[in-house]
Design a protein around this motif. Structure first.
Motif, PDB file in Angstrom:
ATOM      1  N   CYS A 296      77.610  64.012  52.733  1.00 42.71           N
ATOM      2  CA  CYS A 296      78.035  62.645  53.028  1.00 42.71           C
ATOM      3  C   CYS A 296      77.358  61.686  52.044  1.00 42.71           C
ATOM      4  O   CYS A 296      76.322  62.004  51.470  1.00 42.71           O
ATOM      5  CB  CYS A 296      77.759  62.301  54.488  1.00 42.71           C
ATOM      6  N   PRO A 297      77.947  60.513  51.852  1.00 43.12           N
ATOM      7  CA  PRO A 297      77.375  59.595  50.866  1.00 43.12           C
ATOM      8  C   PRO A 297      76.095  58.938  51.374  1.00 43.12           C
ATOM      9  O   PRO A 297      75.413  58.262  50.613  1.00 43.12           O
ATOM     10  CB  PRO A 297      78.474  58.552  50.674  1.00 43.12           C
ATOM     11  N   SER A 298      75.778  59.133  52.653  1.00 41.13           N
ATOM     12  CA  SER A 298      74.677  58.505  53.385  1.00 41.13           C
ATOM     13  C   SER A 298      74.990  57.055  53.689  1.00 41.13           C
ATOM     14  O   SER A 298      75.848  56.442  53.059  1.00 41.13           O
ATOM     15  CB  SER A 298      73.316  58.666  52.688  1.00 41.13           C
ATOM     16  N   CYS A 299      74.316  56.520  54.698  1.00 46.65           N
ATOM     17  CA  CYS A 299      74.512  55.127  55.093  1.00 46.65           C
ATOM     18  C   CYS A 299      73.300  54.734  55.919  1.00 46.65           C
ATOM     19  O   CYS A 299      72.309  55.466  55.950  1.00 46.65           O
ATOM     20  CB  CYS A 299      75.807  54.975  55.904  1.00 46.65           C
TER      21      CYS A 299
ATOM     22  N   ARG B 143      72.684  55.062  58.840  1.00 49.98           N
ATOM     23  CA  ARG B 143      72.338  56.011  59.908  1.00 49.98           C
ATOM     24  C   ARG B 143      71.550  57.207  59.382  1.00 49.98           C
ATOM     25  O   ARG B 143      71.092  58.035  60.171  1.00 49.98           O
ATOM     26  CB  ARG B 143      73.621  56.594  60.523  1.00 49.98           C
ATOM     27  N   THR B 144      71.492  57.355  58.068  1.00 48.14           N
ATOM     28  CA  THR B 144      70.935  58.582  57.487  1.00 48.14           C
ATOM     29  C   THR B 144      69.481  58.784  57.860  1.00 48.14           C
ATOM     30  O   THR B 144      68.682  57.846  57.806  1.00 48.14           O
ATOM     31  CB  THR B 144      71.076  58.527  55.947  1.00 48.14           C
TER      32      THR B 144
ATOM     33  N   MET C 227      74.713  66.617  55.972  1.00 48.01           N
ATOM     34  CA  MET C 227      75.148  65.374  56.609  1.00 48.01           C
ATOM     35  C   MET C 227      73.952  64.603  57.136  1.00 48.01           C
ATOM     36  O   MET C 227      73.042  65.175  57.745  1.00 48.01           O
ATOM     37  CB  MET C 227      76.108  65.683  57.767  1.00 48.01           C
ATOM     38  N   GLY C 228      73.996  63.287  56.966  1.00 47.70           N
ATOM     39  CA  GLY C 228      72.842  62.452  57.257  1.00 47.70           C
ATOM     40  C   GLY C 228      72.544  62.229  58.725  1.00 47.70           C
ATOM     41  O   GLY C 228      71.407  61.927  59.077  1.00 47.70           O
ATOM     42  N   CYS C 229      73.538  62.352  59.604  1.00 46.27           N
ATOM     43  CA  CYS C 229      73.248  62.052  61.016  1.00 46.27           C
ATOM     44  C   CYS C 229      74.057  62.945  61.940  1.00 46.27           C
ATOM     45  O   CYS C 229      75.128  63.433  61.574  1.00 46.27           O
ATOM     46  CB  CYS C 229      73.516  60.583  61.317  1.00 46.27           C
TER      47      CYS C 229
ATOM     48  N   ASN D 164      77.859  61.374  63.460  1.00 40.81           N
ATOM     49  CA  ASN D 164      79.138  61.618  62.791  1.00 40.81           C
ATOM     50  C   ASN D 164      79.165  62.907  61.993  1.00 40.81           C
ATOM     51  O   ASN D 164      80.241  63.429  61.717  1.00 40.81           O
ATOM     52  CB  ASN D 164      79.456  60.472  61.818  1.00 40.81           C
ATOM     53  N   GLY D 165      77.998  63.378  61.589  1.00 37.85           N
ATOM     54  CA  GLY D 165      77.927  64.538  60.702  1.00 37.85           C
ATOM     55  C   GLY D 165      78.757  65.715  61.169  1.00 37.85           C
ATOM     56  O   GLY D 165      79.645  66.179  60.438  1.00 37.85           O
TER      57      GLY D 165
HETATM   58  S1  SF4 Z   1      77.473  61.433  58.331  1.00 36.92           S
HETATM   59 FE1  SF4 Z   1      76.220  59.878  59.336  1.00 36.92          FE
HETATM   60  S2  SF4 Z   1      74.696  59.379  57.788  1.00 36.92           S
HETATM   61 FE2  SF4 Z   1      76.345  60.375  56.687  1.00 36.92          FE
HETATM   62  S3  SF4 Z   1      77.638  58.688  55.993  1.00 36.92           S
HETATM   63 FE3  SF4 Z   1      78.510  59.443  57.929  1.00 36.92          FE
HETATM   64  S4  SF4 Z   1      77.582  58.089  59.467  1.00 36.92           S
HETATM   65 FE4  SF4 Z   1      76.342  57.852  57.596  1.00 36.92          FE
END
Ligand code: SF4
Length: 691
Positions: free
Chosen positions: A597-600, A602-603, A629-631, A634-635
């Motif tokens: 994931c591009p991260s955000c 929530r990461t 995946m960062g979280c 949603n991951g």
């Molecule tokens: S998987 Fe979670 S951390 Fe990664 S971009 Fe989606 S919402 Fe953000």
């Protein structure tokens, strides 16, 4: 309208409704807008403001910020005010998953909200439920009750909305009725769009993202088709490939998906999701969009100054400026379903063989063993043996050169017909001819002949291709389609259609030349033009090339250290791009696939560093798909069809998945990479890296 676009034979932008996002207008033929998303914690106002400014300075026309709960949504006001204080009024977009309350707050503060119809109302439990029509209707009414307040707020405040479907996070309701199909993605958005329209709210943009460009392209096409059927009009489209990863692979995957749609005039705004700093996404977006500036597809300036008699691939092409491609009314393939074009096999090309890669080494004078290293073959003088990488080209085009050394076992050589006659090894060397030149040639291989066809480089009528019928179904002929038409992809696609209409089943190599300058520009060009054909099931191989001006310019830029390929030869760069395109279009898997994931905001860990760490220990596992995946929110949903998942589940904690199944929960991040390796071993996909 041809199925899903204005024309399958000419570049023509699809007309969509106009949407206003702050001071920016989207759709209705306005320029294709570029955007990105911050990766900072939304509660850290200054960090988010500063990153937003870096994105704006790089050229972002919209910036998205995650708002996972009410407090982040409220903090958007501080972010907006601070940006205003510093002189920036670029529209902001709130990214919402699961939390209607946060959306309703954000819609009163900033210019646009993005909702995910897969999780705006529904909590995903990965359950299969049998719905009767009455149950389904009841569900839609439940969505209407929860979604309408947001629509009303957006209407009142002039806020725009993106209904953004993700392939990986479809609701259980949609999954139960449609499965995780492109049609399921379309219906997921349409349920929300119908509700918004019933409230006379139209300031809406739609997206259909997937980490698989094949699925993503089909979903957008189906969505347009569906909107035109149902509403006789089309809402603007935001294009993106999710979790594309980083580096070359991330760029190729994004360009194959986004570029394929842009080629057909589809797309009003784009985001390239890379696991890199968000401002680095913008130059990639710009490279994708500038190909269509002034609403018409342009060849780059360098091509206009090219000598008209310069020898390019295989023959003396001239650079044409025509955009003429004969129209077609009966489309002999289904653009909504992936199906490989039916062909017979000639040697290892066509039928069920994976697409081959032909490397062009013809610009190297006196090719030596060392030059083959660029295309995956390394000669070890001590043991007198070749080692062959997973991304070794299958054929090499050498122009006039017969190679003065013994070749690696799996490599074959393509040379001009005149040279082929003097090549001693008929098992290894094969001739290439210019279209009707093959028919006139006195000597031909009785095993494999390559025949070049220039597709609509001038205003030729389709009836002028009479030699096609003479070549048709010759069991030794592999066709090589190229075009210098302004609508090059459309020209080659038109020729593929003609082959089908004439029932010609010879395998085809797609020849794609680039006239651009930098490595990124070439990468986007190759991925877009080849991706668009491969994703429709066309092509049994690819050969990427550059004209001399572009080749020399790459060498100059590399020498100055300005290209990221400066530690690669141009041939190495082209070869690895070719394999990345085949991997991105899922037509030939030659390496590990990373869905990161591009991260955000929530990461929960440093995604870039972790992705690099995981890549370093697993990049020899051909064909394994690993999601990072960062979280945990949603991951798991978004990692789509990954075989294994490495997902942040708390500060310093990682949860490991096999497919959608949790196998190790809340592992300490210090040992998570080695735990992932153990999981790969237990799952019998691990092999020891060769030294
Ligand atoms: S998987 Fe979670 S951390 Fe990664 S971009 Fe989606 S919402 Fe953000």
């Amino acid at each position: 309208m041809q199925l899903y676009c204005n024309s399958l034979t000419q570049y023509s932008r699809l007309l969509t409704k106009e949407v206003k996002v702050g001071d920016i207008l989207l759709g209705n033929m306005h320029p294709i807008r570029v955007q990105t998303m911050t990766t900072t914690d939304t509660m850290d106002t200054i960090a988010t403001v500063e990153q937003t400014i870096r994105c704006i300075e790089a050229g972002a026309e919209l910036v998205r910020i995650t708002a996972p709960s009410k407090k982040e949504a409220e903090n958007l006001l501080n972010i907006k005010n601070e940006l205003k204080k510093r002189g920036y009024t670029t529209p902001l977009v709130a990214d919402i998953h699961f939390t209607p309350n946060a959306a309703e707050i954000a819609a009163r503060i900033i210019e646009k909200v993005r909702v995910n119809p897969g999780n705006y109302v529904d909590k995903k439990k990965f359950e299969f439920i049998e719905y009767t029509d009455a149950d389904y209707k009841e569900e839609i009414e439940r969505i209407r009750d929860r979604f309408t307040p947001l629509v009303k707020i957006c209407k009142e405040y002039g806020t725009a909305m993106r209904i953004g479907t993700n392939h990986g996070s479809l609701s259980d309701r949609i999954m139960s009725r449609y499965g995780d199909t492109p049609m399921g993605m379309v219906e997921s958005a349409m349920e929300f769009l119908r509700i918004a329209r019933s409230e006379s709210y139209h300031n809406i943009v739609l997206s259909m993202k997937s980490s698989n460009p094949q699925v993503m392209v089909q979903a957008y096409r189906l969505l347009i088709h569906q909107m035109m059927e149902e509403f006789k009009e089309c809402y603007p489209l935001h294009l993106g490939v999710t979790e594309a990863g980083d580096g070359e692979d991330g760029r190729v995957k994004s360009a194959a998906g986004i570029g394929t749609l842009l080629e057909d005039g589809i797309g009003d705004t784009i985001r390239v999701s890379l696991t890199e700093d968000p401002e680095l996404e913008i130059p990639v977006c710009k490279d994708l969009v500038k190909r269509y500036e002034n609403s018409s597809k342009m060849l780059v300036e360098s091509s206009k100054t090219e000598s008209k008699s310069e020898e390019r691939h295989y023959s003396s092409h001239t650079i044409h400026q025509t955009s003429y491609v004969p129209s077609i009314s009966k489309i002999p393939y289904d653009p909504f379903v992936y199906k490989r074009r039916e062909t017979f096999a000639v040697d290892n090309i066509g039928h069920e063989h994976v697409p081959v890669v032909i490397a062009d080494l013809s610009k190297i004078e006196n090719i030596s063993e060392k030059d083959l290293q660029s295309i995956g073959y390394t000669y070890n003088t001590q043991i007198d043996k070749w080692s062959i990488s997973d991304t070794a080209a299958d054929y090499v085009f050498t122009g006039n050169q017969i190679l003065p050394f013994a070749l690696p076992g799996t490599l074959k050589v393509v040379v001009y017909g005149a040279e082929w006659k003097i090549a001693a090894d008929e098992e290894k060397y094969f001739p290439i001819y210019q279209d009707s030149g093959y028919l006139q040639a006195e000597t031909k291989s009785d095993h494999l002949n390559f025949v070049m066809i220039d597709c609509f480089n001038d205003e030729t009528s389709i009836n002028d291709f009479t030699h096609l019928d003479a070549l048709a179904n010759d069991p030794t002929v592999v066709l090589c389609l190229s075009s210098t038409n302004k609508n090059a992809m459309q020209s080659i696609r038109r020729m593929f259609m003609e082959l089908s209409l004439r029932n010609i089943k010879n395998p085809v190599i797609i020849i794609c030349d680039s006239y651009w300058q930098t490595a990124d520009e070439h990468l986007i060009h190759y991925s877009t033009e080849c991706g668009a054909l491969l994703l429709d099931g066309f092509g049994n191989g690819i050969c990427l090339g550059m004209n001399s001006a572009a080749y020399n310019s790459m060498a100059d830029i590399n020498a100055s250290g300005r290209n990221y390929t400066s530690n690669q030869t141009t041939e190495q760069f082209i070869n690895s791009t070719a394999f990345s395109i085949l991997q991105a279009t899922r037509t030939r898997i030659s390496k590990t696939e990373y869905i990161s994931c591009p991260s955000c905001g929530r990461t929960l860990f440093d995604l870039q560093e972790t992705t690099a760490k995981i890549r370093a220990v697993t990049n020899h596992l051909k064909g394994v798909k690993i999601a990072i995946m960062g979280c945990i929110v949603n991951g798991p949903g978004e990692m789509a069809d990954a075989d294994f998942g490495y997902v942040g589940s708390g500060v310093g904690k990682i949860t490991l998945y096999r497919g959608k199944e949790v196998v190790k929960r809340n592992v300490d991040s210090d040992i998570a990479v080695s735990e992932l390796i153990s999981l790969l071993k237990e799952s019998e996909v691990w092999v020891e890296p060769s030294i």
